[in-house]
Design a protein around this motif. Structure first.
Motif, PDB file in Angstrom:
ATOM      1  N   MET B  16     -16.824  12.901 -19.856  1.00 22.89           N
ATOM      2  CA  MET B  16     -16.474  13.563 -20.855  1.00 22.89           C
ATOM      3  C   MET B  16     -16.607  12.969 -22.424  1.00 22.89           C
ATOM      4  SD  MET B  16     -14.766  16.073 -22.278  1.00 22.89           S
ATOM      5  CE  MET B  16     -13.868  17.105 -21.331  1.00 22.89           C
ATOM      6  N   THR B  19     -20.346  12.953 -23.282  1.00 19.12           N
ATOM      7  CA  THR B  19     -21.019  14.190 -23.880  1.00 19.12           C
ATOM      8  C   THR B  19     -20.485  14.702 -25.118  1.00 19.12           C
ATOM      9  OG1 THR B  19     -19.393  15.262 -22.488  1.00 19.12           O
ATOM     10  CG2 THR B  19     -21.472  15.093 -21.551  1.00 19.12           C
ATOM     11  N   MET B  20     -19.203  14.174 -25.244  1.00 16.69           N
ATOM     12  CA  MET B  20     -18.561  14.640 -26.370  1.00 16.69           C
ATOM     13  C   MET B  20     -19.094  13.760 -27.535  1.00 16.69           C
ATOM     14  SD  MET B  20     -16.035  16.298 -27.777  1.00 16.69           S
ATOM     15  CE  MET B  20     -14.931  17.084 -26.501  1.00 16.69           C
ATOM     16  N   ASP B  22     -22.315  12.231 -27.477  1.00 10.76           N
ATOM     17  CA  ASP B  22     -23.540  12.754 -27.829  1.00 10.76           C
ATOM     18  C   ASP B  22     -23.630  13.824 -28.711  1.00 10.76           C
ATOM     19  OD1 ASP B  22     -24.181  10.441 -26.237  1.00 10.76           O
ATOM     20  OD2 ASP B  22     -24.986  11.748 -24.440  1.00 10.76           O
ATOM     21  N   ILE B  23     -22.788  14.779 -28.576  1.00 11.99           N
ATOM     22  CA  ILE B  23     -22.688  15.998 -29.189  1.00 11.99           C
ATOM     23  C   ILE B  23     -22.434  15.859 -30.626  1.00 11.99           C
ATOM     24  CG2 ILE B  23     -21.393  18.164 -29.907  1.00 11.99           C
ATOM     25  CD1 ILE B  23     -21.042  18.486 -26.854  1.00 11.99           C
ATOM     26  N   ALA B  26     -25.307  13.807 -32.313  1.00  8.45           N
ATOM     27  CA  ALA B  26     -26.117  14.865 -32.561  1.00  8.45           C
ATOM     28  C   ALA B  26     -25.693  15.651 -33.949  1.00  8.45           C
ATOM     29  CB  ALA B  26     -26.415  15.635 -31.587  1.00  8.45           C
ATOM     30  N   LYS B  27     -24.694  15.683 -34.190  1.00 10.20           N
ATOM     31  CA  LYS B  27     -24.214  16.458 -35.332  1.00 10.20           C
ATOM     32  C   LYS B  27     -24.344  15.511 -36.453  1.00 10.20           C
ATOM     33  CE  LYS B  27     -23.743  20.432 -33.903  1.00 10.20           C
ATOM     34  NZ  LYS B  27     -24.607  21.806 -34.309  1.00 10.20           N
ATOM     35  N   VAL B 107     -13.248  21.998 -24.492  1.00  9.59           N
ATOM     36  CA  VAL B 107     -13.012  21.790 -25.844  1.00  9.59           C
ATOM     37  C   VAL B 107     -14.063  22.858 -26.516  1.00  9.59           C
ATOM     38  CG1 VAL B 107     -13.036  20.376 -27.927  1.00  9.59           C
ATOM     39  CG2 VAL B 107     -12.061  19.643 -25.840  1.00  9.59           C
ATOM     40  N   ILE B 109     -16.435  23.559 -28.956  1.00  9.35           N
ATOM     41  CA  ILE B 109     -17.017  22.390 -29.708  1.00  9.35           C
ATOM     42  C   ILE B 109     -17.269  22.826 -31.118  1.00  9.35           C
ATOM     43  CG2 ILE B 109     -19.100  20.995 -30.079  1.00  9.35           C
ATOM     44  CD1 ILE B 109     -17.639  20.291 -27.494  1.00  9.35           C
ATOM     45  N   ASP B 110     -17.516  24.238 -31.158  1.00 10.16           N
ATOM     46  CA  ASP B 110     -17.433  24.900 -32.597  1.00 10.16           C
ATOM     47  C   ASP B 110     -16.584  24.905 -33.457  1.00 10.16           C
ATOM     48  OD1 ASP B 110     -19.599  27.523 -30.887  1.00 10.16           O
ATOM     49  OD2 ASP B 110     -20.326  25.535 -32.002  1.00 10.16           O
ATOM     50  N   LEU B 113     -16.075  20.770 -34.206  1.00 10.29           N
ATOM     51  CA  LEU B 113     -16.773  20.709 -35.470  1.00 10.29           C
ATOM     52  C   LEU B 113     -16.383  21.338 -36.668  1.00 10.29           C
ATOM     53  CD1 LEU B 113     -20.415  21.200 -33.802  1.00 10.29           C
ATOM     54  CD2 LEU B 113     -19.428  19.183 -34.164  1.00 10.29           C
TER      55      LEU B 113
END
Lengths: 1213, 139
Positions: B16, B19-20, B22-23, B26-27, B107, B109-110, B113
């Motif tokens: 968790m 991945t969180m 990484d996202i 990436a953002k 969560v 993600i959008d 963010l």
């Protein structure tokens, strides 16, 4: 002196003469045994009569009393002589010893002492006899005597002896009635008369008797004795004359028993007699007291009455004495004799007084005695003595009482003279009033009256007249006695005289008729009179006498019965005694016969040998020597004795005869008839008579010829064994078993020890240095004595020259000639030991090897029984071992069932090993260790030579590992099952109890667990989509699928979590119809399903949360649609019930299988491919929070029917 | 880019956190991911962290405590709870103690963010509105 006295004196005189003659006669017969005591007896009687005569003829009372008392010397000894006479007469001469004689006289002796010292203690009499004179004689009055204790003792004693004598006399007659009945009866009668003569005066039984009947009684008794002499000549012919027959002679034992019986009898008789006397005495006392009380009461009554009467009369006089009215009237007639009025008044007065007070006559006399007036008028002349009394009466001025006096006409009167004075002055006498009393009117009838019926009782009124006593009233037995009967005051026995002389109270005496009377005497106060209330003693004591006779008869009978009882008891005892004696005699006879039988029929030869040598033998003796009885009868012992044994036998005989020894036992040879020798074992003893003179030899002989031969054989055998002993190649030591002393030692041992035999013999085993360990102390020896066997395998022995040897030592105890000996065998085993040791060492090495192997090993014998060896590893492994297989099985396999199994498995393996000679794997066994744990061992059995080698391979660890794995797997499975089961249980429980909150927690945690991975998945998908924008289509598509399904999953979780949150209803009135419509609008039916919804027009509103009800209906409708995938009909209806509305949703779908019906409303239960099974659970929950319930009915294949019940809304009024 | 918002992801579930992170990387954010509160605090001791994304239920140190300690280090830190539970006492407590937002897992993600960018603008770079730069620690 009267005729009675003369007769009495004559009888005493006759008695004296008769007894004197009898004494003289008997004395002359002195050589006869009976005569002497008889002479003493009659002499005592004679002397007693003499003293009586002397007493009677005494010049004064005192001397009469002394002679009277002297009498008792003879009176007391007489019964003793009689008793002795009776003993002699009945041949009991041996009984009367000097000691008995002295004993019998003890009491009479004391009697004399007490009699003469009575003044000091009154033990003899408390009141002595009285004497009165009758003519020239002093007569004794025994009636006056009050006996003391000793008088009674004396009497009883005498009477007992007389009785005992009588019994003995009669006993004599009993045995030989014909010969001796007459004299015995006569003598007994004489004694009985004497007995009565003694009892009667002693207890005054015949008070009428004017004299003491004792001596005449004795006389009568003597007369009877005399008759007995004349008629039967009893002095010469009596039972005792006959030689003491054995049957009548009493031996000492009988005597003792008879003496005991006599003592008992005497004691009982004394007891009974005392009881009788006391009983009678008490009665007499009571009775007498009562009689006296009666007499006293009557006398008292009379006295009081007389005194009252006298006082009243004086009072009558006093009425006139100081009476002025009367004086005036008298003065008037004196002054004027013609005063008729006064005369009339006086006359009336006197008449009234006379009649009122019952006077005979009343006269008024002038001072000269001239009659002035009289009442009754014109009566007789005035008695002369009255006229004479007038002047002194006038002078005294007092009322004068005129006592009984007789008129010239013979009538008896009493009277009062009352002086009548002018003004009460004696100097002015006017007249005298004479009031005459006729005693017949009141006084005599009053005195004559006796308040109780009586034959003889009467009241006497007497007064003293000079030296006489004058009787004043007519008497019962002498009506003319009044003023006629008088007695001189010297006649002191007369109660009246006693009264006049001042006695008062109860008196005894002789009344005017000469009869004994009992009276109460009392003076009448203020008068010269005395009252005597008397009654004949005979009448008074009549009941007493009746009682006395009753008492005598009763206690006599009692004594007789006692005598009879004891006599019978004694007789019984005698009978028993004789029967026992006869039994003893019988026993003696039997014993003799037995002896004879034993002698004759004994299988042992027996002989009775006279000192002279003649023999008397039994059958066995004859048979022993082959002779006939007749042949032996004529022989002497010397003739049948073997010549070689003659001398030795003679020696023994001599020794016996000389008294050196009492008995002897020896062996000797007899000569058989056929000439052969017979060896015998002879026992003989010499019987002697009381004087010690030899009577005969009593000899038993037993044939021991066979034994002798056996003995010879024994000797031979002993020689043989001796040789064996001497030649033995083992050391042999013989010990005395009791003392441990060395008795014998064989040459081999001597050589072995290197010591001469002398140094061994006689020593105690533990004193010998060789056998330190055998008999180092006596305790070991004791053990040997008890065990009777000891074996020492390997005993070090040091010989005299210091050489050390190993010996085997075996000891046995056995009997030799009744004596215990110990035989010790000592074998030199030094060489054998060496070989053994080598072998042993090798074995030890082998065992050490075995011991050191890690595999437990046991060495068992061939039979698989004795375990000779356990390796250390075995001990270490099991903690315990056992000496035998059997015991090993017990401890190693404690469970009996398992043990059986082990044995059945094991035994064939052993046999297999034995037959194959190869090690055999016997399989696995669970061996129980000492600490209780179990080891699993693989056992191997192998035979090496003759030993079974058992090897244990401990495979417990391996097994445990295997087991653990298996157990673990099982456990896991079990755990899963357990978990599942628990979950199911929990669910069921929750559903059942509708604990959905708990489900919420589970759901929540599941949700949490799932959300995380879902979160990760969605993150990952997001990342991939983001980072790979140019990925190919299929990749894009799949990522989309993942994303969608993740969302679906999330949705499910959200639903679940939503469901589990608590629901609260917000109730309001709801129209069901509208609600149903809204539901159908919201969930449109598929095309294949036909929906029918018809509700009653007037269906009441329900009270519920509309949203929740809508949700429920929606769920049910959707479920129904889903249940009809092939199409069907949905029907919604409703009806009002009592307080509820039931809404029914029916479909024609697949239906619900019966088996899941129960679980239908459980959360998470579903049959659908999709969905998590919360629909119906939510329905139920929602219906219930709205205070309703939900029901379902279904038929598989036909359709289902759900009904929800909700409460009717009640409008508030 | 040192000016980029520094995000620290704390989740006991490493995938968790990974991945969180990484996202967010990436953002374009500066992101660090750790698996425990301890590690998170270590990082915060060393360097600047603007946004703290943390799980609530974690072993050793839960989100509430971590938030409390983080606030001690950096009072203005923007902390966000990520939780599988929609309602919880811990969450309530965290909100009381200044947790800005609670995001349910998984969560969105959008949404996250947008939240981060909003925070970056309104929280850490209020200069656009107030005319001066906010303190950003030791940048």
């Amino acid at each position: 002196m009267n005729w009675q006295t003369i007769i009495y004196f004559s009888s005493v005189l006759v008695t004296f003469l008769l007894t004197g003659f009898l004494a003289w006669y008997a004395w002359r017969q002195g050589s006869l045994p009976v005569a002497r005591p008889y002479a003493w007896l009659v002499l005592a009687e004679c002397l007693m009569a003499l003293t009586e005569i002397l007493s009677m003829l005494s010049p004064g009372e005192a001397l009469a009393r002394i002679w009277f008392n002297t009498r008792f010397l003879f009176a007391a000894s007489m019964p003793v002589f009689f008793f002795i006479f009776a003993l002699e007469y009945n041949a009991r001469r041996r009984w009367h010893t000097k000691r008995l004689l002295a004993g019998l006289f003890v009491l009479p002796f004391f009697t004399q002492i007490i009699l003469w010292t009575n003044n000091l203690h009154s033990l003899w009499v408390t009141q002595d006899v009285g004497f009165h004179q009758s003519g020239p004689f002093w007569l004794v009055e025994t009636g006056l005597r009050v006996p003391g204790l000793w008088f009674l003792v004396h009497n009883f004693y005498g009477e007992l002896l007389l009785l005992a004598g009588i019994v003995i006399l009669l006993l004599a007659a009993w045995g030989k009635r014909k010969t001796y009945l007459g004299p015995s009866l006569l003598l007994s009668a004489g004694a009985l008369v004497g007995l009565l003569a003694a009892i009667i005066p002693a207890f005054n039984l015949l008070p009428q008797l004017k004299f003491n009947p004792f001596i005449p009684g004795i006389g009568l008794s003597a007369l009877l004795y005399g008759l007995a002499i004349l008629r039967f000549d009893f002095l010469k012919r009596f039972p005792g004359m006959e030689a003491a027959a054995p049957s009548t002679a009493l031996d000492s034992q009988e005597k003792r028993s008879l003496a005991l019986f006599l003592v008992v009898f005497l004691l009982l008789v004394s007891g009974i007699a005392s009881a009788g006397y006391l009983s009678y005495g008490k009665f007499q006392h009571d009775f007498r007291t009562q009689a006296e009380a009666q007499l006293s009461a009557i006398a008292n009554l009379k006295v009081n009455e007389m005194a009252n009467w006298h006082r009243d009369r004086l009072a009558d006089g006093d009425v006139f004495l100081h009476n002025p009215a009367f004086s005036v009237l008298v003065t008037r007639i004196l002054d004027d004799p013609a005063d008729e009025q006064a005369q009339g008044e006086l006359q009336a007065w006197l008449d009234a007084t006379r009649t009122a007070f019952q006077y005979g006559q009343i006269y008024l006399l002038d001072p000269n005695g001239g009659k002035l007036l009289g009442s009754p008028a014109g009566s007789a002349e005035i008695p002369g003595h009255v006229i004479g009394d007038v002047p002194p009466v006038l002078q005294s001025g007092q009322v004068t009482f005129l006592d009984f006096h007789r008129h010239t006409d013979g009538s008896i009167h009493l009277g009062l003279l009352v002086p009548i004075l002018a003004d009460g002055d004696v100097n002015l006498p006017l007249a005298v009033l004479f009031m005459e009393i006729d005693p017949n009117v009141y006084l005599y009838p009053f005195l004559d009256n006796w308040p109780a019926p009586s034959e003889t009782a009467e009241t006497l009124l007497v007064r003293r007249d000079g030296e006489d006593v004058l009787f004043l009233n007519p008497l019962r037995f002498q009506p003319d006695a009044a003023l006629n009967l008088r007695f001189p005051l010297t006649d002191t026995t007369l109660p009246a005289a006693k009264a006049v002389l001042g006695e008062a109270g109860i008196v005894e005496g002789v009344d005017y008729r000469g009869v004994d009377v009992l009276g109460a005497v009392e003076p009448v106060p203020d008068t010269p009179w005395f009252i005597v209330a008397r009654m004949d003693a005979a009448e008074v004591y009549a009941p007493l006498r009746a009682r006395l006779w009753q008492t005598l008869v009763f206690f006599g009978a009692l004594i007789l019965a006692t005598g009879l009882g004891l006599g019978l008891a004694w007789r019984g005892q005698r009978l028993r005694y004789y029967s026992e004696r006869s039994k003893v005699a019988e026993a003696l006879r039997e014993s003799e016969e037995k002896f004879k039988y034993v002698f004759e029929y004994s299988n042992v030869g027996k002989s009775i040998t006279l000192p002279s040598g003649e023999i008397q033998v039994n059958t066995a003796f004859c048979e022993l020597l082959g002779f006939s009885r007749e042949e032996l009868q004529s022989k002497k012992w010397q003739e049948i004795t073997h010549p070689d044994d003659m001398e030795s036998t003679q020696k023994i005989v001599t020794a016996l005869l000389s008294g050196e020894t009492e008995s002897a036992r020896f062996s000797k040879r007899y000569v058989h008839k056929n000439g052969s020798s017979v060896w015998t074992d002879v026992s003989t003893s010499l019987r002697r008579d009381k004087a010690g003179k030899p009577l005969y030899f009593m000899t038993s002989i037993v044939d021991i010829t066979d034994r002798k031969q056996a003995e010879d054989k024994l000797v031979a055998s002993e020689v043989r064994y001796r040789r064996l002993f001497e030649a033995a190649k083992d050391g042999i030591l013989i010990l005395d078993a009791e003392t441990g002393v060395v008795v014998d030692v064989n040459p081999f041992l001597v050589e072995l020890l290197g010591l001469p035999q002398k140094k061994l013999l006689g020593k105690k085993i533990w004193d010998l240095g060789f056998f330190n360990d055998v008999a180092a102390n006596q305790a070991n020896f004791l053990e040997l004595q008890q065990e009777e066997y000891i074996r020492y395998e390997n005993l070090p022995l040091e010989t005299a020259n210091g050489q050390r040897l190993n010996v085997e030592f075996v000891s046995n105890v056995y009997q030799v000639d009744h004596h215990k000996v110990i035989q010790c065998n000592i074998r030199d085993i030094t060489e054998r030991k060496k070989a053994e040791r080598a072998l042993q060492e090798s074995e030890v090495r082998l065992l050490a090897i075995l011991d050191s192997t890690p595999f437990p090993i046991a060495l068992v014998d061939e039979q698989d029984n004795i375990i000779s060896f356990w390796s250390q590893s075995a001990t270490a492994l099991f903690g315990h071992t056992a000496p035998t297989a059997k015991e090993w099985y017990q401890i190693a396999y404690p469970d009996p069932e398992y043990r059986r199994e082990v044995i059945t498995r094991w035994k064939p393996m052993v046999e297999k090993a034995r037959s194959s000679s190869k090690p055999v794997n016997a399989g696995e066994y669970r061996v129980t260790c000492k600490d209780g744990s179990e080891r699993i061992c693989e056992l191997y059995a192998a035979f090496i030579q003759d030993k079974l080698v058992v090897t244990f391979n401990d495979i417990t660890k391996r097994k445990e590992a295997e087991e653990a794995i298996k157990t673990y797997a099982d456990k896991l499975e079990a755990m899963v099952e357990e978990r599942t089961r628990k979950l199911e249980q929990a669910q069921e429980k929750m559903v059942r109890q509708e604990r959905l909150a708990t489900l919420g927690q589970i759901a929540g945690s599941i949700g949490h667990e799932l959300r995380n991975p879902l979160g990760v998945i969605s993150n990952a998908v997001y990342y991939l989509k983001m980072s790979q924008p140019e990925a190919n289509e299929s990749m894009q598509e799949y990522l989309g699928i993942i994303e969608t399904e993740t969302r679906n999953s999330e949705k499910i979780i959200t639903d679940l979590l939503d469901f589990t949150r608590g629901k609260v209803s917000q109730s309001e009135p709801v129209v069901v119809d509208r609600l149903v419509e809204r539901v159908l609008e919201r969930y449109p039916a598929p095309a294949s399903v036909t929906v029918t919804h018809k509700l009653p027009a007037r269906l009441p509103k329900i009270l519920a949360d509309p949203g929740q009800v809508e949700q429920v209906l929606g769920n049910l409708v959707v479920n129904a649609f889903q249940a009809m995938p092939q199409g069907g009909r949905l029907t919604i209806s409703a009806q009002a019930e009592d307080k509820m509305v039931g809404i029914v949703i029916r479909d024609t779908g697949v239906g619900i299988p019966a088996e899941i019906m129960d679980r239908l409303f459980e959360p998470l239960f579903t049959t659908k491919a999709r969905g998590i099974g919360l629909g119906l659970a939510v329905c139920r929950k929602l219906v219930e929070v709205n205070n309703g319930w939900i029901e379902v009915a279904s038929k598989p294949g036909k359709g289902s029917l759900f009904t929800i019940h909700l409460p009717i809304y009640k409008e508030q009024v | 880019m040192t000016d980029a918002v520094a995000i620290l992801v704390v989740d006991d579930n490493p995938p968790m956190a990974r991945t969180m992170a990484d996202i967010l990387v990436a953002k374009g954010y500066r992101v660090q991911a750790v698996c425990s509160g301890r590690e998170a605090l270590d990082i915060m001791e060393r360097e600047r962290v603007d946004i703290l994304l943390m799980d609530v239920i974690m072993p050793e140190m839960d989100g509430v405590v971590l938030n409390r300690r983080a606030k001690e280090i950096r009072p203005r830190i923007f902390s966000v709870f990520m939780t599988a539970y929609s309602a919880d006492d811990l969450i309530q407590q965290g909100i009381k103690e200044g947790v800005s937002t609670v995001l349910p897992k998984p969560v969105d993600i959008d949404f996250l963010l947008s939240l981060i960018s909003a925070a970056d603008v309104s929280y850490f770079h209020p200069v656009d509105r107030r005319g001066h730069a906010s303190d950003r620690g030791n940048s």
